[in-house]
Design an enzyme around this catalytic site. Structure first.
Site, PDB file in Angstrom:
ATOM      1  N   LYS A 176       0.844  -1.196   0.000  1.00  0.00           N
ATOM      2  CA  LYS A 176       0.000   0.000   0.000  1.00  0.00           C
ATOM      3  C   LYS A 176       0.880   1.247   0.000  1.00  0.00           C
ATOM      4  O   LYS A 176       1.612   1.497   0.951  1.00  0.00           O
ATOM      5  CB  LYS A 176      -0.926  -0.007   1.217  1.00  0.00           C
ATOM      6  CG  LYS A 176      -1.855  -1.224   1.240  1.00  0.00           C
ATOM      7  CD  LYS A 176      -2.720  -1.268   2.488  1.00  0.00           C
ATOM      8  CE  LYS A 176      -1.906  -1.493   3.731  1.00  0.00           C
ATOM      9  NZ  LYS A 176      -2.753  -1.755   4.931  1.00  0.00           N
ATOM     10  N   THR A 209      -8.445   9.538   8.930  1.00  0.00           N
ATOM     11  CA  THR A 209      -8.175   8.310   8.182  1.00  0.00           C
ATOM     12  C   THR A 209      -7.905   7.117   9.099  1.00  0.00           C
ATOM     13  O   THR A 209      -7.356   6.106   8.660  1.00  0.00           O
ATOM     14  CB  THR A 209      -6.953   8.506   7.264  1.00  0.00           C
ATOM     15  OG1 THR A 209      -5.827   8.914   8.076  1.00  0.00           O
ATOM     16  CG2 THR A 209      -7.217   9.567   6.212  1.00  0.00           C
ATOM     17  N   GLY A 211      -8.095   3.758  10.786  1.00  0.00           N
ATOM     18  CA  GLY A 211      -8.734   2.492  10.442  1.00  0.00           C
ATOM     19  C   GLY A 211      -8.655   2.082   8.989  1.00  0.00           C
ATOM     20  O   GLY A 211      -9.236   1.066   8.601  1.00  0.00           O
ATOM     21  N   THR A 212      -7.903   2.831   8.179  1.00  0.00           N
ATOM     22  CA  THR A 212      -7.872   2.501   6.743  1.00  0.00           C
ATOM     23  C   THR A 212      -7.319   1.111   6.472  1.00  0.00           C
ATOM     24  O   THR A 212      -7.836   0.369   5.643  1.00  0.00           O
ATOM     25  CB  THR A 212      -7.048   3.545   5.958  1.00  0.00           C
ATOM     26  OG1 THR A 212      -5.789   3.739   6.627  1.00  0.00           O
ATOM     27  CG2 THR A 212      -7.767   4.854   5.849  1.00  0.00           C
ATOM     28  N   GLY A 213      -6.223   0.738   7.161  1.00  0.00           N
ATOM     29  CA  GLY A 213      -5.600  -0.560   6.893  1.00  0.00           C
ATOM     30  C   GLY A 213      -6.483  -1.723   7.282  1.00  0.00           C
ATOM     31  O   GLY A 213      -6.629  -2.695   6.528  1.00  0.00           O
ATOM     32  N   CYS A 214      -7.089  -1.625   8.469  1.00  0.00           N
ATOM     33  CA  CYS A 214      -8.009  -2.682   8.921  1.00  0.00           C
ATOM     34  C   CYS A 214      -9.186  -2.802   7.961  1.00  0.00           C
ATOM     35  O   CYS A 214      -9.613  -3.911   7.599  1.00  0.00           O
ATOM     36  CB  CYS A 214      -8.549  -2.350  10.310  1.00  0.00           C
ATOM     37  SG  CYS A 214      -7.305  -1.996  11.560  1.00  0.00           S
TER      38      CYS A 214
END
Length: 266
Positions: A176, A209, A211-214
């Site tokens: 990412k 932003t 929590g984007t990865g989860c």
């Protein structure tokens, strides 16, 4: 009788502020039309300003939660997040290896605020036990550096980073590049070592932003549970997360979360 919804299991930590972790995973699963289930690996005291404390659960508690769900209800996909310690990493790797379902591994190392969520002693277990069990690994640039030593400073470095992660054994890796400076687009590279898929979306200048990865990893797991191939599941997940970032909102005095329910409000 109504057909059963696809079932997705998250194995991750609890975020008391509701923006990331198990809470974000379950919101994503609801929004994307699957039945979400959870194995909690750690409890955090967490808000918009950071992580004030974290307490991992005993391995036997994690194993019991997993077996309880998988042996009775069954799963079509598993997603892993915060695993905290080497003992938990090894136990979860063993569990997902023995489960006949795709596994999306989000190798969570630090929080959005820079708080460590993985013991340094657990990194080797992630490399040698967890990544080989993954259908897809979804590291961000900091996690790539932490796991492989490869530092991504340009788009060209994404290939080198992906190869370094793939060397540990996941079938696919999604590197990412959202934190890559100097780019108008948020660019990610999905590859299995032969096929390459470059995913681009406009870079959104948003503060909120958390929590984007989860959310992304859970959204991919939802797609896989519905029978999508990895590239299609990742493409759909990126579209969902981009919308969630655009709709992110203030919460507390710090960094607010993405909006997991944005499609329900548009």
């Amino acid at each position: 009788m109504t057909p059963a919804l696809p079932r997705v299991l998250t194995v991750a930590g609890s975020d008391s502020g509701g923006g990331a972790g198990v809470q974000a995973d379950l919101k994503t699963m609801l929004a994307l039309g699957v039945h979400g289930m959870s194995v909690i690996t750690a409890v955090t005291a967490q808000n918009s300003l950071g992580v004030q404390g974290a307490w991992e659960l005993p391995v036997e508690a994690v194993r019991a939660q997993y077996r309880s769900v998988v042996d009775d209800i069954g799963v079509q996909a598993v997603k892993t997040g915060m695993l905290a310690s080497a003992e938990l990493v090894e136990a979860v790797a063993e569990l997902i290896t023995g489960t006949d379902a795709p596994a999306v591994v989000d190798p969570v190392g630090v929080s959005k605020h820079g708080d460590p969520l993985l013991a340094a002693s657990a990194l080797d277990a992630v490399r040698t036990r967890l990544l080989p069990a993954a259908t897809l690994a979804t590291p961000n640039l900091d996690e790539v550096a932490q796991l492989t030593g490869v530092r991504v400073r340009s788009e060209d470095d994404l290939r080198r980073a992906a190869a370094a992660v793939l060397a540990y054994g996941p079938r696919w890796v999604l590197v990412k590049g959202g934190h890559l400076p100097g780019h108008a687009d948020a660019v990610d590279l999905l590859t299995d070592g032969s096929a390459e898929h470059w995913l681009r979306a406009p870079r959104l200048d948003r503060r909120h932003t958390h929590g984007t990865g989860c959310t992304l990893a859970s959204a991919v797991a939802c797609g896989l549970a519905k029978g999508l191939a990895v590239p299609a599941a990742v493409t759909a997940a990126k579209e969902y997360v981009t919308g969630a970032i655009a709709a992110g909102f203030a919460l507390g005095a710090g960094i607010g979360p993405v909006d997991h329910g944005w499609r329900l409000r548009t």
